[in-house]
Structure formats: structure tokens, C-alpha cells
Design a protein around this motif. Structure first.
Motif, PDB file in Angstrom:
ATOM      1  N   GLY A  65     -24.696  -6.067  10.060  1.00  0.00           N
ATOM      2  CA  GLY A  65     -23.466  -6.227   9.302  1.00  0.00           C
ATOM      3  C   GLY A  65     -23.441  -5.346   8.074  1.00  0.00           C
ATOM      4  O   GLY A  65     -24.454  -4.730   7.694  1.00  0.00           O
ATOM      5  N   SER A 104     -21.047  -4.897   4.084  1.00  0.00           N
ATOM      6  CA  SER A 104     -19.977  -5.376   3.217  1.00  0.00           C
ATOM      7  C   SER A 104     -19.889  -4.494   1.982  1.00  0.00           C
ATOM      8  O   SER A 104     -20.843  -3.784   1.630  1.00  0.00           O
ATOM      9  CB  SER A 104     -20.207  -6.839   2.811  1.00  0.00           C
ATOM     10  N   THR A 158     -25.808  -3.685   3.379  1.00  0.00           N
ATOM     11  CA  THR A 158     -26.007  -3.566   4.821  1.00  0.00           C
ATOM     12  C   THR A 158     -27.114  -4.534   5.229  1.00  0.00           C
ATOM     13  O   THR A 158     -28.030  -4.809   4.447  1.00  0.00           O
ATOM     14  CB  THR A 158     -26.388  -2.138   5.242  1.00  0.00           C
ATOM     15  N   LYS A 172     -16.958  -9.073  16.873  1.00  0.00           N
ATOM     16  CA  LYS A 172     -17.348  -8.998  15.465  1.00  0.00           C
ATOM     17  C   LYS A 172     -16.484  -9.894  14.602  1.00  0.00           C
ATOM     18  O   LYS A 172     -15.356 -10.240  14.961  1.00  0.00           O
ATOM     19  CB  LYS A 172     -17.227  -7.566  14.938  1.00  0.00           C
ATOM     20  N   ARG A 200     -14.733  -9.630  11.016  1.00  0.00           N
ATOM     21  CA  ARG A 200     -14.358  -8.653   9.981  1.00  0.00           C
ATOM     22  C   ARG A 200     -13.387  -9.324   9.012  1.00  0.00           C
ATOM     23  O   ARG A 200     -12.355  -9.849   9.428  1.00  0.00           O
ATOM     24  CB  ARG A 200     -13.736  -7.411  10.602  1.00  0.00           C
ATOM     25  N   SER A 227     -15.962  -6.969   4.738  1.00  0.00           N
ATOM     26  CA  SER A 227     -17.224  -7.195   5.438  1.00  0.00           C
ATOM     27  C   SER A 227     -17.021  -7.119   6.938  1.00  0.00           C
ATOM     28  O   SER A 227     -15.921  -7.373   7.452  1.00  0.00           O
ATOM     29  CB  SER A 227     -17.821  -8.556   5.053  1.00  0.00           C
ATOM     30  N   SER A 228     -18.094  -6.787   7.630  1.00  0.00           N
ATOM     31  CA  SER A 228     -18.101  -6.739   9.089  1.00  0.00           C
ATOM     32  C   SER A 228     -19.461  -7.217   9.562  1.00  0.00           C
ATOM     33  O   SER A 228     -20.492  -6.816   9.015  1.00  0.00           O
ATOM     34  CB  SER A 228     -17.831  -5.311   9.586  1.00  0.00           C
ATOM     35  N   PHE A 229     -19.466  -8.087  10.600  1.00  0.00           N
ATOM     36  CA  PHE A 229     -20.741  -8.633  11.062  1.00  0.00           C
ATOM     37  C   PHE A 229     -20.703  -8.841  12.570  1.00  0.00           C
ATOM     38  O   PHE A 229     -19.756  -9.425  13.105  1.00  0.00           O
ATOM     39  CB  PHE A 229     -21.042  -9.961  10.367  1.00  0.00           C
ATOM     40  N   ARG A 237     -23.012 -10.617  15.364  1.00  0.00           N
ATOM     41  CA  ARG A 237     -24.161 -11.523  15.450  1.00  0.00           C
ATOM     42  C   ARG A 237     -25.137 -11.099  16.533  1.00  0.00           C
ATOM     43  O   ARG A 237     -26.350 -11.187  16.367  1.00  0.00           O
ATOM     44  CB  ARG A 237     -23.678 -12.949  15.709  1.00  0.00           C
TER      45      ARG A 237
END
Length: 803
Positions: free
Chosen positions: A283, A285, A301, A752, A754, A766-768, A770
């Protein structure tokens, strides 16, 4: 673990076996025969039941062996036999008289049933949706994306249900949903971690029940309803089973089996599943602060890997005292060992965008979990059809621990900060309930029941820091523990009847809640006691054999979750802390829903309109301090009006092509106030899911599915759109007894989360992801069991649901 309690549970389970041994002495005579088909070939594993001719009472039963032969013990008397096996017509053998010797029936020929064969094929080709007065049932069926997956992934394929990248389950846009196992609360859903459902192998799941507007029979807990996960258990005579192994990338391997043995009055069932999985995710941000006194920003990151092994064991026994009384005991044990790692990199910038410093933070976490639960249930059916009494006792003991070590320094390898944390959660849960159903008239019935639960949960949280070579010291503000005690006593009464084409059901449930949160470190005790009445009503109108209307109402509550009450925080990301609030109150919801079901020869369409009015809505507030560290915590903030439209469509266009599609539009208008600041949000979004399954060359099944969600407005910003594509390919092998499946989940790595947050003087994006794309190869072998027939003799009665 309490070994004394465990021994008692094992005794309860084994007691019926002893009773069986004492009451079933050797019989002096026998009825023998051989089952053959029209080509005179033996038919193995056919079900043979022996009944008394005088009153049709079931005497005993058995299954034919591999050569088609069977033998039934019987006393002198007059009987008849019923022979049944999938794909063949049932056969009755009457006027069987035993006087003083064995009876030889010789070869008994069974004829193939074309209708049954066609039914088996249809049921094996699709996941079937069943609409009932107050719930919908989704059979896992032959959905290729479910094979080899876990319970969390199966739920993500159920219409109306979604699972986010953190593992949190939502129903119609809300996470305030009650999740049950076999109609009861279970430690298999976890104490507070959403990862528990990922540790339950999907091959152990038979079907999912979604109850969007529960009746008074069910707990009032859950704003949007109940999701009931039913585990597999077969009751056919003889030995049946299923065995599965899987291998995937990223590291994902394991196996499972479920076996049933039914003979006469005893049905034994057991299942076991093992899985090891490593899920790498990542992820990023960016946070920007533009306060009038200062301006700065930082980028973050992260690389995360969640790995570990899990074991699930289930054993149990049904003992049929007679045709009307059944005693069931079961024991479930789950063990999981998590090994997680996280790496964070922070880059701090000044007001001109110049890099000031780079900080690295690493975490190594171990996460052992244990869950054991024992259940004993009794069911009595009376001579009057539909009249029944059930009683259940269940005991649950769970512990979830998290032990972490942190190191923080610079890219050159210099460690400036060493920290460690521990978070232990131990839960004890005892449940008792009883239900009674009494029919009246031709199609009416009334029901009543009581339920009592007691729950005690201990949580101890600690963070320590090492300064130089000195001893570890407790970090101020991160040393506390919480004791949560919950007692809930409930009773309900409901009645329903059918008047020609109209069915009506109404009920009232009362619940007394006694909840205490205690913080021993600061000698703070918070007790809440309240009594509520929860009415419900369901109305349905059968317009024709293929058309039906439904209208339902219920009043519900959502008690704060355990994590929401914790006043202290996890510590993985030191710049973004989430804490709870021990002073939270329940949310209350009025829910109204209308539905229309249309069936035709090749498919069905189900559409629903729903509305919810909520008070005391719990929402998280985000506060940012002068150095850019954020703190999130929940408060009873607002009232909310929410409404939506849901459509489910299923159709077989050709005998080789079937399409399933679902659509859900949701809007929620929330208004509240925090510290004299008006907070409002108008959230609306829609989600869709499409699954296409095709059969090629009568041997290969191919499935493609896609999920899509449009951007979602939230209180302080918005969540961006997301989508995912899943693929599957399968073929039956070993004369139809085995199935080989290759599946790909999240083909393009697009599942994702976001998010963009915008507030006065603050901006965050942010982007993640999992877990990255997963490829899985699965082999399933069935022993004396047809593929996805979905036949069950109990009709779901014993899993009717909690009261």
C-alpha cells in the motif's frame, strides 16, 4: 484450556454411542437381498429402510455393500422395505413376514429414473437461490470460484454481501451484520479479528443463508440482518465423504475431508481441514497539512505479508432415540498460528516539498489463536405434523493473542527505536435456548422460545520501549486491560398463517441486556442495563405460481463491537492510531423491505426495495495533531436515513450456458454533531456482480466472474471505485467421482481499497492491496456421494437459526 470441561464435552458426545450399544442387541433373524440394475450389475451404497406394516414406524436401515448385497436384522413380524438411491426410482417391497427364519429376497432390480438424472444435472450446474418468508438461501453449488477457497471468499461471491480488503463483511453496504455458524454464535467467526473467516476452509461449507429482515425468532442484533454459514453434514445411510487437496500461488496449500457414517439409529460425522497461506500485500499513502502556522507533508509506503497455518476439526453424533426424538452432540476445535510481517517507509517533506528525512519501521508479529466449542441439542417431533420442541446448550472458549516486535530507524540501518507489544484476548461464552413450534388450522403455526447467553472477555494490551541497552520500560498511555461482561436474556412469541394466496407472520421479542466494561488499571467501571421490545412482521402474496410479493418490517439494534470499546490502540503504524470508546451506546434501526420474485422455466428475477432509519449511529472521528499524526475513534454521532434497490437475476440461455447477475444501489444520508461542529454526509454507491458459466464438450466447465463498485462518498471524503475479475476451469475425472479445478482470483490485481480524505487544512490519499492475484489448483474426490446434489433430509430444520 479447561481439560475437565473438555472431558465432559467428550462424555456428552460419546454417551449416545453407549446408549446405542446397550439398546441394540443382536436380532435372531435377518432380511437379505441384492440390489441390481437393469443390466443385472450390482448397485452399491443404496439406501434400504425397514418399516413396520402396522404403523409405518421405521425399524432400521442400512446400505448395500460394493457387491449390492444388504442384510437387515429384524424380530418376528410383518414389514415392508423402501429402497432409494440417487438416479434410480424408489422401490417398495411389501408383505415381508418373519416367523422363525431369515427372509431371502434375492435380486431386486431398480430402474433408472430419467427425471432424477435430469434433476441431479441441473442442481450440479448452478448455485441455487431459495426464497422463503424471512430468509434467502444460497447453495454454494458448483460455483468454481468457491472451490478451494475459504469462507471469506465464498461470502464475497454471495449477492448482497461484500468483503473488503481488510476482511470485514458487509451486507447491503453496512458492516453491522450478525454472522452465525449453523444458526448459533461461534468462535469460528473470531473474537474481533476479521481474519477468522479466512481460516475456515470453504470445502466445509454447505450453504449460506442471508436474512435481511429477521423475524422475532432471531436475535435482534445486527442492523442489516444475519448471515448464517451452514457446515456440511450428511445423513444418508452408510459411509459417505468428500476429500479435497489444493495447491496455489502465492503459497497456498492444504486439504480437507468430511465423512459421515449412518447406521440404524446412529449418524457419525466428522470433518477436518488444514491450510497454509501466505498473502503478500502492499500500500501507499500521502498526507498533506496546510495549517496557517505550518505546512508539511509525508508519504508512506508499506509491504505486508500475512502468513500462517490453520486447523479446523469437527466431530459429532446424531442419536435417534426413536422416530420422533434426536439427540446431537458435537465438538469443534480450531487452531491457527499467524506469522505476519510489515515494513513501513515514511518520507517527510517541508512546506516547499523538500525531503527532510526518511524513516523505516519494521514489524514482526506472531498471532496464535485457539477456539474450542461443544454443543448438545435435543429435538422432539410430535405426532402432529410440524409440531416440534428443540433445546440447545453451547459452550465456547477462545483465545487470540498478538505479539509484535518493532524496529524503527533510517535507511542506513541505524536502529533508533525498539518497541514490543502484546495484545491478548480471552473469551468464555455459554448459551442456552429452547424453541417450541405448534401448528394450528391447515397452514398456521405459532412459535415461542427463550434464550440466555453469558459472555466474559478479557483483553490485556501493553507496549514497551527499550532505551539504549537499558531494560524495557512500559510506554505511558499504552498499558491497560479491559474486562467485558455481557448477559443477554430474551424471549419471543410469534404466529403466522396463510389465507389463500396471502401469508402473514408477526412476532414480538423482548431482550434484557446487562453489559459491563471494566478498566482495572484506572478503576473505571461502566455498566449499561436496558430492556427493549423488538416487533417484526412479514407479509407475502402469491400472485401466481411464478410470481410473488413480499413486505416485511423489523426493529433491531447493533451493540458496539468489542474492538470499538477498547480505549487503547494497535501499534503497527505509529503515525495512524485507532482506538475505541468504552462509553458507546447501541444503535437502533427500523427496517422496511419489499420484494418481488418472478420465476420462469429457465430462470428467475428477484428485486427488493429497502429502507432503514437508524439512531445513535456510530462513526469514526479523525483528529490530526500538530506533527501530522492521526487519531481515529468512534462516537455515537448521528441519525441516518438509508435506502436501496437490489436486483438478482439468474437464467439458463442454453443447456451449456448459465448467467447470474446482481445489482445493489445504496444511499445513506447521515447528520450529526461533534464538539459543536455539524457533520453531514450523503453517501451513495452501487455494486454489481456478474458470473457466466459455460460447459464445453460436455466435460469442461468454464466460469468468468466480475465485481464492480462505483466511487463511494464517505463523511470526510470518498472511496474510489474498485473491480475484480475471477476465472475458473474444471473437469470431472475418475468416472465422475472426482473434480479437478483451476481458478484465478483477482486476475488483474485490482481488488484494492483507495481512499481520499479532505478536511480543513488536511488532505490524504491512500491505496492498499491486501493480497495479490491468487492461482489455485484443487482436486476433490467424493466417496458414495453425488456431485452437488444438495439433497438433505433435515430441510434445514436443525439449523433454523438462533432465537
Amino acid at each position: 484450556m479447561k481439560y475437565g470441561v473438555l472431558n465432559n464435552c467428550l462424555l456428552l458426545i460419546m454417551l449416545p454411542a453407549w446408549m446405542f450399544a446397550q439398546t441394540n442387541l443382536a436380532q435372531p433373524f435377518a432380511i437379505q437381498g441384492t440390489l441390481v440394475d437393469e443390466q443385472k450389475k450390482p448397485i452399491p451404497f443404496g439406501n434400504i429402510a425397514l418399516y413396520q406394516s402396522s404403523d409405518s414406524a421405521l425399524v432400521t436401515g442400512t446400505a448395500s455393500n460394493e457387491t449390492g448385497q444388504f442384510k437387515l436384522p429384524a424380530k418376528p413380524g410383518t414389514y415392508y422395505l423402501k429402497i432409494s438411491i440417487i438416479s434410480y426410482r424408489d422401490r417398495l417391497i411389501s408383505n415381508i413376514t418373519i416367523v422363525n427364519q431369515d427372509v431371502q429376497l434375492g435380486s431386486l432390480t431398480l430402474k433408472v429414473s430419467a427425471e432424477l438424472l435430469q434433476e441431479v444435472v441441473v442442481r450440479g450446474e448452478r448455485s441455487q437461490m431459495e426464497l422463503q418468508l424471512d430468509k434467502r438461501v444460497f447453495n454454494v453449488g458448483s460455483d468454481l470460484s468457491n472451490i478451494g477457497g475459504n469462507a471469506s471468499e465464498i461470502l464475497d461471491n454471495v449477492p448482497s454481501v461484500s468483503v473488503d480488503v481488510e476482511g470485514n463483511v458487509s451486507l447491503r453496504g453496512s458492516q453491522n451484520v450478525r454472522i452465525l455458524i449453523d444458526g448459533r454464535p461461534s468462535g469460528l467467526t473470531g473474537i474481533s479479528s476479521p481474519d477468522a473467516l479466512r481460516q475456515l476452509q470453504g470445502n466445509m461449507v454447505e450453504r449460506i443463508e442471508v436474512i435481511t429482515n429477521p423475524s422475532s425468532r432471531y436475535d435482534a442484533e445486527g442492523e442489516v440482518g444475519i448471515i448464517n454459514i451452514i457446515l456440511k453434514k450428511n445423513k444418508n445411510q452408510g459411509v459417505t465423504g468428500s476429500f479435497t487437496i489444493n495447491l496455489g500461488d502465492p503459497a497456498n496449500y492444504g486439504g480437507s475431508f468430511d465423512i459421515n457414517y449412518r447406521k440404524n439409529k446412529v449418524n457419525l460425522f466428522t470433518s477436518y481441514g488444514f491450510n497454509y497461506q501466505s498473502r503478500p500485500g502492499y500500500g501507499s499513502s500521502y498526507q498533506s497539512f496546510t495549517d496557517s502556522d505550518s505546512a508539511f507533508s509525508y508519504a508512506e509506503t508499506s509491504q505486508r505479508t500475512r502468513a500462517g497455518a490453520s486447523h479446523n476439526v469437527r466431530v459429532g453424533m446424531d442419536y435417534y432415540l426413536n422416530d420422533q426424538n434426536v439427540l446431537t452432540g458435537s465438538l469443534i476445535y480450531r487452531r491457527a498460528d499467524g506469522r505476519n510481517s510489515s515494513q513501513f517507509q515514511y518520507q517527510d517533506f517541508d512546506r516547499n516539498g523538500e525531503l527532510v528525512q526518511t524513516t523505516l519501521r519494521n514489524e514482526q508479529e506472531t498471532e496464535p489463536e485457539n477456539n474450542i466449542e461443544a454443543a448438545l441439542s435435543y429435538r422432539k417431533e410430535f405426532s402432529q405434523k410440524g409440531r416440534a420442541l428443540t433445546a440447545d446448550v453451547k459452550w465456547i472458549e477462545s483465545d487470540e493473542d498478538e505479539f509484535s516486535n518493532y524496529q524503527q530507524g533510517d535507511p542506513g540501518g541505524l536502529i533508533r527505536i525498539r518497541q514490543r507489544s502484546s495484545n491478548t484476548e480471552d473469551e468464555r461464552n455459554l448459551l442456552f435456548q429452547a424453541d417450541y413450534v405448534h401448528p394450528f388450522g391447515e397452514k398456521g403455526k405459532w412459535e415461542a422460545g427463550v434464550k440466555s447467553t453469558g459472555r466474559v472477555l478479557h483483553n490485556d494490551f501493553l507496549v514497551e520501549q527499550q532505551e539504549g541497552e537499558a531494560d524495557w520500560a512500559v510506554w505511558s498511555g499504552f498499558d491497560n486491560n479491559l474486562i467485558y461482561r455481557e448477559k443477554i436474556h430474551a424471549a419471543y412469541l410469534m404466529a403466522g398463517n396463510q389465507f389463500r394466496k396471502v401469508s402473514l407472520q408477526a412476532g414480538l421479542r423482548g431482550e434484557f441486556s446487562d453489559i459491563t466494561t471494566e478498566l482495572p488499571e484506572v478503576a473505571e467501571v461502566n455498566q449499561r442495563r436496558y430492556f427493549n421490545l423488538f416487533p417484526s412482521a412479514h407479509l407475502s402474496y402469491e400472485m401466481s405460481k411464478s410470481k410473488a410479493l413480499q413486505l416485511s418490517y423489523s426493529y433491531r439494534l447493533s451493540r458496539p463491537g468489542f474492538r470499538e470499546l477498547l480505549p487503547f490502540s494497535g501499534f503497527s503504524n505509529a503515525r495512524s492510531l485507532m482506538t475505541g470508546n468504552p462509553n458507546l451506546n447501541p444503535e437502533y434501526t427500523h427496517s422496511l423491505e419489499g420484494g418481488y420474485l418472478l420465476n420462469w422455466e429457465s430462470g428467475s428475477l428477484l428485486s427488493s426495495l429497502y429502507y432503514r432509519y437508524r439512531t445513535g449511529v456510530i462513526q469514526r472521528i479523525t483528529l490530526v495533531d500538530s506533527v501530522g499524526f492521526s487519531h481515529m475513534f468512534p462516537v455515537n454521532l448521528a441519525t441516518q436515513n438509508a435506502y436501496g434497490l437490489e436486483i438478482n437475476f439468474s437464467n439458463t440461455f442454453q443447456n451449456w450456458w448459465r448467467l447470474n447477475a446482481s445489482f445493489n444501489f445504496y444511499r445513506a444520508i447521515t447528520r450529526g454533531q461533534y464538539e459543536d461542529k455539524l457533520l453531514e454526509s450523503d453517501t451513495y454507491t452501487w455494486t454489481s456482480r456478474v458470473t457466466s458459466k459455460m460447459t464445453f464438450f460436455e466435460q469442461w466447465d468454464f466460469q468468468a466472474g466480475s465485481n464492480y463498485r462505483v466511487p463511494l462518498k464517505i463523511r470526510q471524503g470518498r472511496e474510489l471505485s474498485s473491480y475484480a475479475i475471477d476465472l475458473g476451469l474444471s473437469r470431472d475425472v475418475i468416472k465422475g467421482n472426482g473434480t479437478l479445478t483451476l481458478s484465478v482470483r483477482d486476475l488483474l490485481n485490482t481488488r484494492k481499497s483507495r481512499t481520499i480524505i479532505e478536511d480543513e487544512g488536511y488532505y490524504s490519499t491512500s491505496s492498499f492491496l491486501r493480497s495479490r492475484r491468487q492461482i489455485l489448483l484443487t482436486f476433490n474426490y467424493r466417496l458414495n456421494r453425488k456431485k452437488d446434489t444438495r439433497t438433505r433430509e433435515d430441510g434445514g430444520g436443525e439449523n433454523e437459526g438462533e432465537n
